[in-house]
Design a protein around this motif. Structure first.
Motif, PDB file in Angstrom:
ATOM      1  N   MET A 111       0.723  -1.120   0.104  1.00  0.00           N
ATOM      2  CA  MET A 111      -0.035  -0.031   0.064  1.00  0.00           C
ATOM      3  C   MET A 111       0.747   1.330  -0.031  1.00  0.00           C
ATOM      4  O   MET A 111       0.556   2.141   0.593  1.00  0.00           O
ATOM      5  CB  MET A 111      -0.990  -0.017   1.061  1.00  0.00           C
ATOM      6  CG  MET A 111      -1.936  -1.086   1.174  1.00  0.00           C
ATOM      7  SD  MET A 111      -3.112  -1.132   2.745  1.00  0.00           S
ATOM      8  CE  MET A 111      -1.767  -1.823   3.961  1.00  0.00           C
ATOM      9  N   GLY A 112       1.905   1.278  -0.738  1.00  0.00           N
ATOM     10  CA  GLY A 112       2.967   2.301  -0.780  1.00  0.00           C
ATOM     11  C   GLY A 112       4.025   2.402   0.529  1.00  0.00           C
ATOM     12  O   GLY A 112       4.714   3.511   0.481  1.00  0.00           O
ATOM     13  N   ASN A 113       3.765   1.764   1.496  1.00  0.00           N
ATOM     14  CA  ASN A 113       4.860   1.519   2.408  1.00  0.00           C
ATOM     15  C   ASN A 113       6.054   1.014   1.804  1.00  0.00           C
ATOM     16  O   ASN A 113       6.223  -0.086   1.265  1.00  0.00           O
ATOM     17  CB  ASN A 113       4.106   0.752   3.561  1.00  0.00           C
ATOM     18  CG  ASN A 113       3.055   1.506   4.314  1.00  0.00           C
ATOM     19  OD1 ASN A 113       2.725   2.782   4.036  1.00  0.00           O
ATOM     20  ND2 ASN A 113       1.944   0.660   4.851  1.00  0.00           N
ATOM     21  N   ASP A 120       6.962   2.598   8.339  1.00  0.00           N
ATOM     22  CA  ASP A 120       5.842   2.994   7.660  1.00  0.00           C
ATOM     23  C   ASP A 120       4.437   2.244   7.635  1.00  0.00           C
ATOM     24  O   ASP A 120       3.391   2.986   7.921  1.00  0.00           O
ATOM     25  CB  ASP A 120       6.167   3.028   5.913  1.00  0.00           C
ATOM     26  CG  ASP A 120       6.715   4.121   5.425  1.00  0.00           C
ATOM     27  OD1 ASP A 120       6.737   4.079   4.145  1.00  0.00           O
ATOM     28  OD2 ASP A 120       7.236   4.939   6.209  1.00  0.00           O
ATOM     29  N   ARG A 135       0.833   4.397   3.179  1.00  0.00           N
ATOM     30  CA  ARG A 135       1.256   5.667   2.662  1.00  0.00           C
ATOM     31  C   ARG A 135       0.323   6.059   1.506  1.00  0.00           C
ATOM     32  O   ARG A 135       0.291   7.240   1.443  1.00  0.00           O
ATOM     33  CB  ARG A 135       2.526   5.551   2.425  1.00  0.00           C
ATOM     34  CG  ARG A 135       3.388   6.749   2.002  1.00  0.00           C
ATOM     35  CD  ARG A 135       4.716   6.551   1.606  1.00  0.00           C
ATOM     36  NE  ARG A 135       5.475   6.562   2.824  1.00  0.00           N
ATOM     37  CZ  ARG A 135       6.205   7.661   3.278  1.00  0.00           C
ATOM     38  NH1 ARG A 135       5.946   8.952   3.166  1.00  0.00           N
ATOM     39  NH2 ARG A 135       6.948   7.388   4.430  1.00  0.00           N
ATOM     40  N   GLU A 136       0.263   5.363   0.649  1.00  0.00           N
ATOM     41  CA  GLU A 136      -0.570   5.463  -0.647  1.00  0.00           C
ATOM     42  C   GLU A 136      -1.931   6.218  -0.306  1.00  0.00           C
ATOM     43  O   GLU A 136      -2.332   7.330  -0.958  1.00  0.00           O
ATOM     44  CB  GLU A 136      -0.575   4.436  -1.548  1.00  0.00           C
ATOM     45  CG  GLU A 136      -1.343   4.717  -2.978  1.00  0.00           C
ATOM     46  CD  GLU A 136      -1.401   3.781  -4.018  1.00  0.00           C
ATOM     47  OE1 GLU A 136      -2.329   3.694  -4.744  1.00  0.00           O
ATOM     48  OE2 GLU A 136      -0.653   2.556  -3.772  1.00  0.00           O
ATOM     49  N   GLY A 137      -2.702   5.456   0.543  1.00  0.00           N
ATOM     50  CA  GLY A 137      -3.642   5.974   0.914  1.00  0.00           C
ATOM     51  C   GLY A 137      -3.885   7.352   1.549  1.00  0.00           C
ATOM     52  O   GLY A 137      -4.449   8.252   1.376  1.00  0.00           O
ATOM     53  N   ARG A 139      -1.604   9.641   1.222  1.00  0.00           N
ATOM     54  CA  ARG A 139      -1.092  10.569   0.058  1.00  0.00           C
ATOM     55  C   ARG A 139      -2.452  10.890  -0.574  1.00  0.00           C
ATOM     56  O   ARG A 139      -2.509  12.170  -0.760  1.00  0.00           O
ATOM     57  CB  ARG A 139      -0.055   9.692  -0.573  1.00  0.00           C
ATOM     58  CG  ARG A 139       0.358  10.866  -1.890  1.00  0.00           C
ATOM     59  CD  ARG A 139       1.280  10.021  -3.121  1.00  0.00           C
ATOM     60  NE  ARG A 139       2.343   9.337  -2.146  1.00  0.00           N
ATOM     61  CZ  ARG A 139       2.489   8.277  -2.346  1.00  0.00           C
ATOM     62  NH1 ARG A 139       2.213   7.447  -3.118  1.00  0.00           N
ATOM     63  NH2 ARG A 139       3.588   7.899  -1.678  1.00  0.00           N
ATOM     64  N   ASN A 140      -3.200  10.009  -0.810  1.00  0.00           N
ATOM     65  CA  ASN A 140      -4.433  10.439  -1.703  1.00  0.00           C
ATOM     66  C   ASN A 140      -5.502  11.039  -0.784  1.00  0.00           C
ATOM     67  O   ASN A 140      -6.144  11.899  -1.407  1.00  0.00           O
ATOM     68  CB  ASN A 140      -5.141   8.948  -2.101  1.00  0.00           C
ATOM     69  CG  ASN A 140      -4.419   8.111  -3.083  1.00  0.00           C
ATOM     70  OD1 ASN A 140      -3.509   8.871  -3.963  1.00  0.00           O
ATOM     71  ND2 ASN A 140      -4.697   7.059  -3.153  1.00  0.00           N
ATOM     72  N   GLU A 144      -0.253  12.517   3.748  1.00  0.00           N
ATOM     73  CA  GLU A 144       1.094  11.760   3.664  1.00  0.00           C
ATOM     74  C   GLU A 144       2.206  12.413   4.816  1.00  0.00           C
ATOM     75  O   GLU A 144       2.961  11.762   5.357  1.00  0.00           O
ATOM     76  CB  GLU A 144       1.548  11.545   2.272  1.00  0.00           C
ATOM     77  CG  GLU A 144       3.119  10.995   2.477  1.00  0.00           C
ATOM     78  CD  GLU A 144       3.546  10.741   0.904  1.00  0.00           C
ATOM     79  OE1 GLU A 144       4.350   9.937   0.412  1.00  0.00           O
ATOM     80  OE2 GLU A 144       3.005  11.585   0.008  1.00  0.00           O
TER      81      GLU A 144
END
Length: 390
Positions: A111-113, A120, A135-137, A139-140, A144
């Motif tokens: 998930m971007g971690n 993360d 991290r991705e969630g 960020r969206n 972040e």
């Protein structure tokens, strides 16, 4: 479309144990939910039931990841058979009550971690009222650079949930009463689906559909048919239906709503032809594993009478132990002349009976209360585990 008003009083009725700050954040910023189209009773029920599931009934907006058993960790985080995060329960043992390490293990590299040893997985664990994760969630959602804000600020937690809901197309799923579809859109799977359905059955009593139950077209009021439905509901495992009397009372309404919630039917506490057709082809109710294996302490938090019986049992056991002790002391001391001078004044109140005898009687009474309370606690736990007590 008529817009339902969301008040703090209604939210407390829906979630009695919710924290005041979280209730205020939802009610005080509900105009943002309206702007996102969460206006109809059906959308409101689905939205708030998913929020309730993700936040433990509006009690926390950050994922704790503190688990007290390896089995529970394995059940929650084992993952699909093709990509197991844990291959056995034994592997989970080192993560019991070790939240940060667990978060890094299960969320790291996803998930971007970044993978371990990066933190993360912990820094971007579930946050907000719909538990944005990774991290991705974050960020969206615009967090972040400051994940702690989503995990601690009630207003931001609610606004992020509204955005998540709209972004994932949940209004359209809610309009179709697609509870499982909503859950998958929010969670990525069906984890927590049974909790959502339980909350939905409660939510419809607070935010019912616009039509009054008595005015629902095609509503069945024939006592013979109602009795037939009550019998079938019981046979399917909806034992909270109560007596088979041909009357749709409080308990029968609860069973009807539970059946509707678990079978994708419109949430109205009435019988109609669609309900009866679904009832006749329905499979027996499946009780969630966590409910079947629930401990006394877990049940006591959900079933008030079990907690009362548990406290009564403890009190009566203590009384019995103390009484037994003093009965022995008095019985021994009563044999000595020097001690009688202290005991005789008390015995005058007992109509000539020895003091030790009264204490024995008190012990027997306390033991009787203990046995009754223990039986009540046992029955309450069994009813919760079987699904009879929701």
């Amino acid at each position: 479309m008529e817009v339902a008003v969301i008040t703090e009083a209604d939210l407390r009725k829906f979630l009695p144990k919710a924290k005041a700050a979280l209730v205020a954040a939802v009610a005080g910023n509900w105009h943002e939910a309206e702007a996102a189209g969460i206006t109809s009773p059906r959308r409101i029920r689905q939205f708030l039931s998913n929020i309730a599931t993700e936040t433990g009934g509006l009690t926390s907006i950050v994922e704790s990841l503190t688990y007290t058993s390896a089995q529970r960790i394995y059940d929650v985080f084992k993952g699909p058979a093709t990509n197991r995060r844990f291959k056995s329960v034994a592997e989970c043992q080192s993560y019991v009550r070790n939240a940060k390490a667990l978060a890094i293990k299960v969320y790291g590299g996803r998930m971007g971690n970044a993978p371990a040893p990066s933190t993360d997985g912990w820094d971007f664990r579930g946050g907000g009222m719909l538990q944005t994760t990774g991290r991705e969630g974050y960020r969206n959602m615009g967090f972040e650079g400051n994940p702690g804000a989503l995990q601690s600020n009630p207003k931001l937690a609610f606004l992020a949930a509204v955005r998540e809901w709209k972004k994932r197309g949940c209004n359209e799923l809610a309009d179709r009463n697609d509870t499982e579809g909503v859950r998958k859109a929010i969670n990525g799977g069906t984890n927590g689906l049974s909790d959502v359905r339980t909350y939905l059955a409660r939510a419809v009593t607070v935010w019912p559909d616009n039509a009054k139950p008595a005015g629902v077209p095609g509503a069945i009021t024939n006592p013979v048919v109602i009795r037939e439905a009550q019998v079938m509901l019981k046979a399917l495992g909806y034992t909270e239906v109560g007596g088979v009397d041909g009357v749709i009372g409080t308990m029968t309404r609860g069973a009807i709503l539970a059946f509707r919630a678990e079978n994708g039917l419109p949430l109205t506490p009435t019988l109609d032809d669609e309900f009866m057709r679904a009832l006749k082809v329905a499979q027996p109710r499946q009780i969630a594993k966590e409910r079947v294996l629930a401990s006394v302490s877990v049940v006591a938090e959900k079933v008030p009478e079990v907690k009362a019986n548990m406290l009564s049992k403890i009190l009566s056991a203590t009384t019995a132990a103390v009484s037994s002790f003093f009965a022995a002391i008095v019985g021994i001391f009563d044999q000595f002349d020097d001690a009688r001078g202290y005991i005789d004044p008390l015995k005058g109140f007992a109509a000539g009976l020895p003091g030790w005898l009264w204490l024995v009687l008190l012990t027997l009474l306390a033991l009787s209360i203990f046995m009754i309370s223990r039986n009540g606690e046992k029955k309450g736990v069994e009813a919760f585990q079987s699904g009879e007590r929701r």
